[in-house]
Design a protein around this motif. Structure first.
Motif, PDB file in Angstrom:
ATOM      1  N   ASP A   1     -26.912  12.910  -5.959  1.00 26.60           N
ATOM      2  CA  ASP A   1     -28.364  13.072  -5.958  1.00 26.60           C
ATOM      3  C   ASP A   1     -28.937  11.663  -6.003  1.00 26.60           C
ATOM      4  O   ASP A   1     -28.958  11.023  -7.064  1.00 26.60           O
ATOM      5  N   ASN A   2     -29.347  11.157  -4.864  1.00 25.07           N
ATOM      6  CA  ASN A   2     -29.815   9.769  -4.791  1.00 25.07           C
ATOM      7  C   ASN A   2     -31.127   9.547  -5.528  1.00 25.07           C
ATOM      8  O   ASN A   2     -31.417   8.428  -5.943  1.00 25.07           O
ATOM      9  N   VAL A   3     -31.921  10.582  -5.685  1.00 26.12           N
ATOM     10  CA  VAL A   3     -33.176  10.438  -6.441  1.00 26.12           C
ATOM     11  C   VAL A   3     -32.853  10.181  -7.910  1.00 26.12           C
ATOM     12  O   VAL A   3     -33.478   9.343  -8.562  1.00 26.12           O
ATOM     13  N   LYS A   4     -31.863  10.891  -8.418  1.00 23.99           N
ATOM     14  CA  LYS A   4     -31.465  10.718  -9.815  1.00 23.99           C
ATOM     15  C   LYS A   4     -30.393   9.646  -9.987  1.00 23.99           C
ATOM     16  O   LYS A   4     -29.970   9.369 -11.116  1.00 23.99           O
ATOM     17  N   ASN A   5     -29.917   9.069  -8.866  1.00 24.41           N
ATOM     18  CA  ASN A   5     -28.828   8.086  -8.928  1.00 24.41           C
ATOM     19  C   ASN A   5     -27.638   8.642  -9.708  1.00 24.41           C
ATOM     20  O   ASN A   5     -27.068   7.965 -10.572  1.00 24.41           O
ATOM     21  N   THR A   6     -27.284   9.841  -9.401  1.00 23.59           N
ATOM     22  CA  THR A   6     -26.224  10.535 -10.121  1.00 23.59           C
ATOM     23  C   THR A   6     -25.224  11.131  -9.140  1.00 23.59           C
ATOM     24  O   THR A   6     -25.604  11.657  -8.092  1.00 23.59           O
ATOM     25  N   VAL A   7     -23.960  11.024  -9.497  1.00 20.77           N
ATOM     26  CA  VAL A   7     -22.877  11.644  -8.745  1.00 20.77           C
ATOM     27  C   VAL A   7     -22.225  12.697  -9.630  1.00 20.77           C
ATOM     28  O   VAL A   7     -22.092  12.505 -10.849  1.00 20.77           O
ATOM     29  N   TYR A   8     -21.814  13.781  -9.011  1.00 13.99           N
ATOM     30  CA  TYR A   8     -21.219  14.887  -9.743  1.00 13.99           C
ATOM     31  C   TYR A   8     -19.801  15.152  -9.225  1.00 13.99           C
ATOM     32  O   TYR A   8     -19.485  14.895  -8.067  1.00 13.99           O
ATOM     33  N   LEU A   9     -18.992  15.715 -10.101  1.00 16.62           N
ATOM     34  CA  LEU A   9     -17.681  16.206  -9.690  1.00 16.62           C
ATOM     35  C   LEU A   9     -17.534  17.622 -10.252  1.00 16.62           C
ATOM     36  O   LEU A   9     -17.354  17.797 -11.456  1.00 16.62           O
ATOM     37  N   GLN A  10     -17.665  18.594  -9.369  1.00 16.07           N
ATOM     38  CA  GLN A  10     -17.466  19.979  -9.761  1.00 16.07           C
ATOM     39  C   GLN A  10     -15.977  20.290  -9.661  1.00 16.07           C
ATOM     40  O   GLN A  10     -15.385  20.153  -8.583  1.00 16.07           O
ATOM     41  N   MET A  11     -15.400  20.689 -10.775  1.00 13.07           N
ATOM     42  CA  MET A  11     -13.961  20.937 -10.822  1.00 13.07           C
ATOM     43  C   MET A  11     -13.711  22.402 -11.128  1.00 13.07           C
ATOM     44  O   MET A  11     -14.085  22.891 -12.203  1.00 13.07           O
ATOM     45  N   ASN A  12     -13.119  23.091 -10.182  1.00 13.45           N
ATOM     46  CA  ASN A  12     -12.801  24.503 -10.328  1.00 13.45           C
ATOM     47  C   ASN A  12     -11.291  24.709 -10.331  1.00 13.45           C
ATOM     48  O   ASN A  12     -10.529  23.831  -9.921  1.00 13.45           O
ATOM     49  N   SER A  13     -10.870  25.892 -10.765  1.00 16.49           N
ATOM     50  CA  SER A  13      -9.441  26.238 -10.782  1.00 16.49           C
ATOM     51  C   SER A  13      -8.615  25.135 -11.449  1.00 16.49           C
ATOM     52  O   SER A  13      -7.595  24.694 -10.908  1.00 16.49           O
ATOM     53  N   LEU A  14      -9.086  24.687 -12.580  1.00 20.62           N
ATOM     54  CA  LEU A  14      -8.432  23.566 -13.255  1.00 20.62           C
ATOM     55  C   LEU A  14      -7.022  23.927 -13.705  1.00 20.62           C
ATOM     56  O   LEU A  14      -6.736  25.075 -14.090  1.00 20.62           O
ATOM     57  N   ARG A  15      -6.167  22.919 -13.673  1.00 19.23           N
ATOM     58  CA  ARG A  15      -4.765  23.065 -14.042  1.00 19.23           C
ATOM     59  C   ARG A  15      -4.416  22.090 -15.159  1.00 19.23           C
ATOM     60  O   ARG A  15      -5.091  21.054 -15.292  1.00 19.23           O
ATOM     61  N   PRO A  16      -3.369  22.357 -15.916  1.00 26.76           N
ATOM     62  CA  PRO A  16      -2.990  21.404 -16.971  1.00 26.76           C
ATOM     63  C   PRO A  16      -2.745  19.998 -16.431  1.00 26.76           C
ATOM     64  O   PRO A  16      -3.046  19.012 -17.129  1.00 26.76           O
ATOM     65  N   GLU A  17      -2.262  19.886 -15.208  1.00 25.08           N
ATOM     66  CA  GLU A  17      -1.997  18.557 -14.638  1.00 25.08           C
ATOM     67  C   GLU A  17      -3.274  17.798 -14.276  1.00 25.08           C
ATOM     68  O   GLU A  17      -3.218  16.632 -13.904  1.00 25.08           O
ATOM     69  N   ASP A  18      -4.434  18.455 -14.391  1.00 26.87           N
ATOM     70  CA  ASP A  18      -5.708  17.764 -14.198  1.00 26.87           C
ATOM     71  C   ASP A  18      -6.165  17.059 -15.472  1.00 26.87           C
ATOM     72  O   ASP A  18      -7.165  16.334 -15.457  1.00 26.87           O
ATOM     73  N   THR A  19      -5.451  17.284 -16.566  1.00 24.33           N
ATOM     74  CA  THR A  19      -5.799  16.633 -17.827  1.00 24.33           C
ATOM     75  C   THR A  19      -5.710  15.120 -17.676  1.00 24.33           C
ATOM     76  O   THR A  19      -4.679  14.589 -17.253  1.00 24.33           O
ATOM     77  N   ALA A  20      -6.800  14.441 -18.019  1.00 24.11           N
ATOM     78  CA  ALA A  20      -6.866  12.985 -17.844  1.00 24.11           C
ATOM     79  C   ALA A  20      -8.210  12.490 -18.366  1.00 24.11           C
ATOM     80  O   ALA A  20      -9.117  13.284 -18.629  1.00 24.11           O
ATOM     81  N   VAL A  21      -8.317  11.182 -18.464  1.00 25.21           N
ATOM     82  CA  VAL A  21      -9.625  10.555 -18.637  1.00 25.21           C
ATOM     83  C   VAL A  21     -10.162  10.289 -17.229  1.00 25.21           C
ATOM     84  O   VAL A  21      -9.482   9.673 -16.404  1.00 25.21           O
ATOM     85  N   TYR A  22     -11.349  10.783 -16.969  1.00 17.39           N
ATOM     86  CA  TYR A  22     -11.970  10.644 -15.652  1.00 17.39           C
ATOM     87  C   TYR A  22     -12.995   9.506 -15.702  1.00 17.39           C
ATOM     88  O   TYR A  22     -13.850   9.465 -16.598  1.00 17.39           O
ATOM     89  N   TYR A  23     -12.893   8.628 -14.724  1.00 15.15           N
ATOM     90  CA  TYR A  23     -13.759   7.459 -14.639  1.00 15.15           C
ATOM     91  C   TYR A  23     -14.604   7.518 -13.370  1.00 15.15           C
ATOM     92  O   TYR A  23     -14.096   7.821 -12.287  1.00 15.15           O
ATOM     93  N   CYS A  24     -15.856   7.157 -13.519  1.00 16.76           N
ATOM     94  CA  CYS A  24     -16.739   6.991 -12.374  1.00 16.76           C
ATOM     95  C   CYS A  24     -16.698   5.523 -11.960  1.00 16.76           C
ATOM     96  O   CYS A  24     -16.603   4.628 -12.812  1.00 16.76           O
ATOM     97  N   ALA A  25     -16.769   5.278 -10.666  1.00 16.35           N
ATOM     98  CA  ALA A  25     -16.755   3.914 -10.151  1.00 16.35           C
ATOM     99  C   ALA A  25     -17.717   3.790  -8.986  1.00 16.35           C
ATOM    100  O   ALA A  25     -18.013   4.773  -8.304  1.00 16.35           O
ATOM    101  N   ALA A  26     -18.178   2.566  -8.761  1.00 16.78           N
ATOM    102  CA  ALA A  26     -19.097   2.304  -7.651  1.00 16.78           C
ATOM    103  C   ALA A  26     -18.739   0.982  -7.008  1.00 16.78           C
ATOM    104  O   ALA A  26     -18.176   0.086  -7.658  1.00 16.78           O
ATOM    105  N   ARG A  27     -19.056   0.871  -5.710  1.00 16.69           N
ATOM    106  CA  ARG A  27     -18.792  -0.393  -5.046  1.00 16.69           C
ATOM    107  C   ARG A  27     -19.867  -0.699  -4.019  1.00 16.69           C
ATOM    108  O   ARG A  27     -20.450   0.207  -3.420  1.00 16.69           O
ATOM    109  N   PRO A  28     -20.109  -1.987  -3.797  1.00 19.10           N
ATOM    110  CA  PRO A  28     -20.976  -2.416  -2.677  1.00 19.10           C
ATOM    111  C   PRO A  28     -20.209  -2.260  -1.365  1.00 19.10           C
ATOM    112  O   PRO A  28     -19.029  -1.918  -1.364  1.00 19.10           O
ATOM    113  N   PRO A  29     -20.846  -2.560  -0.230  1.00 24.71           N
ATOM    114  CA  PRO A  29     -20.192  -2.337   1.063  1.00 24.71           C
ATOM    115  C   PRO A  29     -18.947  -3.176   1.296  1.00 24.71           C
ATOM    116  O   PRO A  29     -18.034  -2.732   1.999  1.00 24.71           O
ATOM    117  N   THR A  30     -18.901  -4.377   0.760  1.00 22.57           N
ATOM    118  CA  THR A  30     -17.852  -5.312   1.168  1.00 22.57           C
ATOM    119  C   THR A  30     -16.816  -5.602   0.103  1.00 22.57           C
ATOM    120  O   THR A  30     -15.969  -6.481   0.286  1.00 22.57           O
TER     121      THR A  30
END
Length: 118
Positions: A73-102
């Motif tokens: 949502d560029n108006v809110k400057n927010t990114v989402y990750l919808q996670m469905n059908s979760l499995r035990p192997e999805d257990t982790a610390v999740y990090y958001c990251a951003a980068r410029p073009p280059t």
């Protein structure tokens, strides 16, 4: 500089769903692409999904394809990750990251824990 703050992690049973959010602030005008990575206990950090800030094009690691959806949502400057059908192997610390073009991903959030119980 760009500041990223994640939220939405937690404990869920196998097959359940969670939605992670990542709010960006600061020099959001320089952001070209945003992504989610994860680090499971005893493992290296792994790319999960990414999305273009401009055209919304996205990519996923094979193990989450069809189960996870990244959106923005560029108006809110927010990114989402919808996670469905979760499995035990999805257990982790999740990090958001951003980068410029280059450059590689050089702005990171503090991480949010996702735990999937069997």
């Amino acid at each position: 500089q760009v500041r990223l703050v994640e939220s939405g992690g937690g404990l869920v049973q196998t097959g359940g769903s969670l939605r992670l959010s990542c709010a960006a602030s600061g020099r959001t005008d320089i952001i070209y692409r945003m992504a989610w990575f994860r680090r499971a206990p005893g493992k290296e950090r792994e790319f999960v999904a990414s999305i273009s800030r401009n055209d919304g094009s996205s990519s996923y690691v094979d193990s989450v394809q069809g189960r996870f959806t990244i959106s923005r949502d560029n108006v809110k400057n927010t990114v989402y990750l919808q996670m469905n059908s979760l499995r035990p192997e999805d257990t982790a610390v999740y990090y958001c990251a951003a980068r410029p073009p280059t450059t590689d991903y050089n702005f990171w959030g503090q991480g949010t824990q996702v735990t999937v119980s069997s």
